[in-house]
Write a protein that holds these residues in place. Structure first.
Motif, PDB file in Angstrom:
ATOM      1  N   ARG A 113     -32.074  24.643 -52.961  1.00 46.31           N
ATOM      2  CA  ARG A 113     -30.801  23.915 -52.880  1.00 46.31           C
ATOM      3  C   ARG A 113     -30.859  22.705 -53.794  1.00 46.31           C
ATOM      4  O   ARG A 113     -31.811  21.927 -53.756  1.00 46.31           O
ATOM      5  CB  ARG A 113     -30.524  23.478 -51.446  1.00 46.31           C
ATOM      6  N   ARG A 114     -29.858  22.555 -54.647  1.00 41.45           N
ATOM      7  CA  ARG A 114     -29.694  21.382 -55.501  1.00 41.45           C
ATOM      8  C   ARG A 114     -28.287  20.837 -55.274  1.00 41.45           C
ATOM      9  O   ARG A 114     -27.308  21.359 -55.810  1.00 41.45           O
ATOM     10  CB  ARG A 114     -29.880  21.737 -56.984  1.00 41.45           C
ATOM     11  N   ASN A 116     -24.961  20.654 -53.709  1.00 43.02           N
ATOM     12  CA  ASN A 116     -24.165  21.657 -52.998  1.00 43.02           C
ATOM     13  C   ASN A 116     -24.421  23.066 -53.509  1.00 43.02           C
ATOM     14  O   ASN A 116     -23.785  24.021 -53.047  1.00 43.02           O
ATOM     15  CB  ASN A 116     -22.669  21.327 -53.146  1.00 43.02           C
ATOM     16  N   THR A 117     -25.311  23.197 -54.481  1.00 48.01           N
ATOM     17  CA  THR A 117     -25.588  24.500 -55.091  1.00 48.01           C
ATOM     18  C   THR A 117     -26.806  25.141 -54.434  1.00 48.01           C
ATOM     19  O   THR A 117     -27.826  24.493 -54.237  1.00 48.01           O
ATOM     20  CB  THR A 117     -25.853  24.344 -56.600  1.00 48.01           C
ATOM     21  N   ARG A 118     -26.678  26.418 -54.116  1.00 46.56           N
ATOM     22  CA  ARG A 118     -27.791  27.175 -53.544  1.00 46.56           C
ATOM     23  C   ARG A 118     -28.168  28.298 -54.495  1.00 46.56           C
ATOM     24  O   ARG A 118     -27.307  28.898 -55.157  1.00 46.56           O
ATOM     25  CB  ARG A 118     -27.416  27.749 -52.179  1.00 46.56           C
ATOM     26  N   LYS A 119     -29.448  28.574 -54.549  1.00 48.79           N
ATOM     27  CA  LYS A 119     -29.929  29.658 -55.418  1.00 48.79           C
ATOM     28  C   LYS A 119     -31.017  30.433 -54.700  1.00 48.79           C
ATOM     29  O   LYS A 119     -31.924  29.848 -54.107  1.00 48.79           O
ATOM     30  CB  LYS A 119     -30.447  29.101 -56.746  1.00 48.79           C
ATOM     31  N   PHE A 147     -27.017  33.148 -57.425  1.00 44.25           N
ATOM     32  CA  PHE A 147     -26.480  31.796 -57.245  1.00 44.25           C
ATOM     33  C   PHE A 147     -25.647  31.684 -55.968  1.00 44.25           C
ATOM     34  O   PHE A 147     -24.480  31.285 -55.967  1.00 44.25           O
ATOM     35  CB  PHE A 147     -25.664  31.391 -58.480  1.00 44.25           C
ATOM     36  N   ARG A 148     -26.288  32.025 -54.868  1.00 39.64           N
ATOM     37  CA  ARG A 148     -25.745  31.815 -53.523  1.00 39.64           C
ATOM     38  C   ARG A 148     -26.863  32.111 -52.532  1.00 39.64           C
ATOM     39  O   ARG A 148     -27.892  32.703 -52.883  1.00 39.64           O
ATOM     40  CB  ARG A 148     -24.536  32.719 -53.261  1.00 39.64           C
ATOM     41  N   LYS A 194     -23.899  36.220 -60.273  1.00 33.36           N
ATOM     42  CA  LYS A 194     -22.949  35.179 -59.914  1.00 33.36           C
ATOM     43  C   LYS A 194     -22.731  35.138 -58.403  1.00 33.36           C
ATOM     44  O   LYS A 194     -23.186  36.016 -57.664  1.00 33.36           O
ATOM     45  CB  LYS A 194     -21.620  35.422 -60.631  1.00 33.36           C
ATOM     46  N   LYS A 195     -21.988  34.118 -57.967  1.00 25.79           N
ATOM     47  CA  LYS A 195     -21.724  33.959 -56.539  1.00 25.79           C
ATOM     48  C   LYS A 195     -21.030  35.182 -55.948  1.00 25.79           C
ATOM     49  O   LYS A 195     -21.282  35.562 -54.809  1.00 25.79           O
ATOM     50  CB  LYS A 195     -20.861  32.721 -56.293  1.00 25.79           C
TER      51      LYS A 195
END
Length: 534
Positions: A113-114, A116-119, A147-148, A194-195
């Protein structure tokens, strides 16, 4: 005492010369375009001549060593040769276009997690792929960046859609390359999803059952640490005990790097040694017999190496510890340099590209420097302590304390001196304060690792008692970080040396080799002078 390598040392250290020749062959295979057929033919000829000249020691050794050099060339070329249908051979036809892959998750799944972004990141062993046309069989691994957040486990058989591309190089520095880093792990392409990209779990429970159990157990240990630590504390403890460094804050990494003690944050031979000692002491409580204690300790160390990812420093320490303990089982005393060479040879055989890994180089060079230089330097202190003990208990006690401090300083100096020029070359940083910082940081980190093992053990069997260890760890972590911060504030603690030439590295180690070969250690004279001072 002659510090050069004598005929006796050549006889009792065969693996040292075999490993040097094999590693030299890997280096030649990487940078010299030796034809495959020429390497095979020459190796066969050298093996034949070595048998012919078996009774002529010098000729036999020359042909044997050349054979291992050529075997290193052959092994590297075979490792780098990709089979037909490998994903790296056919990915170029799908480069940048949407592609659907089916395959098995063959690594632990990392949720990062960076903000609000999750990977979600994991390695996928490809079984087949499909572009605009029909399905095509394939093999090999890709790194998946999804990327989610996604509930994916090791061993899941997935259908996943994304775009294939080669790894990006985030720095123009040729000494560090993310693409080369992944290449050493056998990964040449990344699948970016992608998400809204398609991810479907078709089946579960594929992969190695033992590896699946180890990963589940690791997750359980990670939950125990997350229960008692947060933020930077959790990141450091995961790095210490489980080998996961991605949760350590960047400013902590930079601080420890400037102090020359960043190796403490990664799982390494230091941690493996503590685990081995703590495990052996724990097992001695059970009536298993001496050999039973040694065998179980070896098995637990191997399991711990698998648990933490078996990086080169961990593999090196595990192999050395296993050989050392096996020597006790067989009632034979292992030779340190030979044991180190055995570990290096095994790691290079499994993956010859590890020769170019910075962690591999720093780990083995630092340990070799300690093995070679430390006994020679510390022998003066040992004999001086014996002389001082004869003068009374008070002087003997003082000298024992000074001896311990001196031994610690010499150990730190030998380890740092062995890799200082390599650190300058790769990291463009010289950290003289590392010699001082290690005197404090290593004892503190030792206590933290032992107490951390206590947290994990009590978390598994008696969770209510875990706080007894966790509270002590928080204090020690704060003290360790403060100590590193104070060390960095010392004038001249570190300085940048941009663009250190490779020639400087070569000359440095050449000078050390010449010094070892020609020097004569006059320990008795030094002791006499010290006695006069006392």
């Amino acid at each position: 005492m002659t510090s050069g390598i004598s005929k006796k040392e050549r006889t009792h250290r065969p693996l040292l010369w075999v490993t040097l020749c094999f590693g030299g062959g890997i280096f030649l295979g990487a940078y010299v375009p030796v034809p495959f057929w020429a390497a095979y033919g020459s190796a066969a000829v050298c093996v034949i001549f070595s048998f012919v000249s078996f009774h002529k020691t010098r000729g036999f050794l020359v042909f044997i060593f050349i054979s291992f050099i050529l075997l290193g060339v052959i092994h590297f070329r075979m490792y780098k040769t990709l089979p037909a249908g490998h994903i790296s051979r056919i990915a170029k036809f799908y480069y940048g276009a949407p592609v659907l892959l089916e395959g098995v998750v063959v690594s632990d799944v990392e949720q990062r997690r960076r903000g609000n972004t999750r990977k979600t990141t994991f390695r996928l062993e490809v079984k087949r792929l499909k572009g605009k046309k029909e399905w095509q069989k394939s093999r090999g691994e890709v790194l998946v960046n999804l990327f989610r957040g996604e509930n994916i486990l090791y061993g899941d058989y997935l259908a996943i859609e994304g775009k294939l591309h080669k790894p990006f190089n985030f720095s123009s520095d040729s000494k560090f390359s993310y693409r080369d880093y992944l290449d050493r792990k056998g990964i040449k392409y990344i699948l970016s999803v992608k998400k809204q990209g398609r991810v479907e779990v078709l089946e579960g429970n594929h992969g190695n059952p033992f590896h699946r159990y180890v990963i589940r157990f690791k997750h359980r240990l990670s939950v125990i640490l997350a229960t008692h630590f947060t933020g930077a504390e959790k990141g450091i403890m995961e790095g210490f005990l489980l080998g996961d460094r991605y949760n350590i804050p960047q400013h902590i990494n930079e601080l420890f790097q400037m102090a020359g003690v960043v190796h403490i944050l990664a799982i390494s031979g230091f941690n493996v040694g503590i685990v081995a000692y703590a495990t052996f002491l724990f097992l001695k409580m059970f009536p298993l017999g001496r050999r039973g204690h040694y065998i179980l300790t070896i098995l637990i160390l191997i399991a711990y190496a698998v648990l933490t990812g078996a990086q080169p420093p961990v593999a090196r320490a595990t192999i050395m510890a296993a050989v050392f303990l096996a020597g006790f089982i067989l009632e034979r005393e292992p030779e340190s340099v030979n044991t180190l060479a055995c570990a290096a040879l095994f790691i290079l055989f499994v993956n010859p590209v590890n020769l170019f890994d910075v962690g591999f180089q720093l780990s083995f060079v630092s340990v070799l420097a300690i093995i070679v230089f430390y006994p020679k330097c510390v022998s003066v202190l040992s004999k001086l302590d014996d002389k001082a003990a004869e003068r009374g208990k008070t002087i003997g006690a003082v000298m024992s304390v000074l001896k311990y401090i001196g031994q610690s300083f010499i150990l730190s100096f030998c380890a740092y001196g062995g890799v200082a020029v390599m650190v300058a070359y790769y990291f463009e940083l010289v950290t003289p304060v590392a010699i001082l910082a290690n005197l404090v940081v290593i004892p503190l980190s030792s206590l933290i690792v032992v107490l951390g093992l206590g947290v994990l053990l009590t978390g598994l069997v008696l969770p209510t008692a875990t706080f007894l260890f966790a509270d002590c760890i928080r204090v020690l972590l704060a003290l360790m970080v403060k100590t590193v911060f104070w060390c960095v504030q010392i004038p001249g603690a570190y300085f940048r040396v941009p663009g250190t030439p490779l020639l400087v590295v070569i000359l440095y180690y050449a000078a050390l080799c010449v010094f070892l070969y020609f020097s004569r250690w006059k320990a008795d004279t030094a002791i006499d002078k010290c006695n006069r001072v006392c």
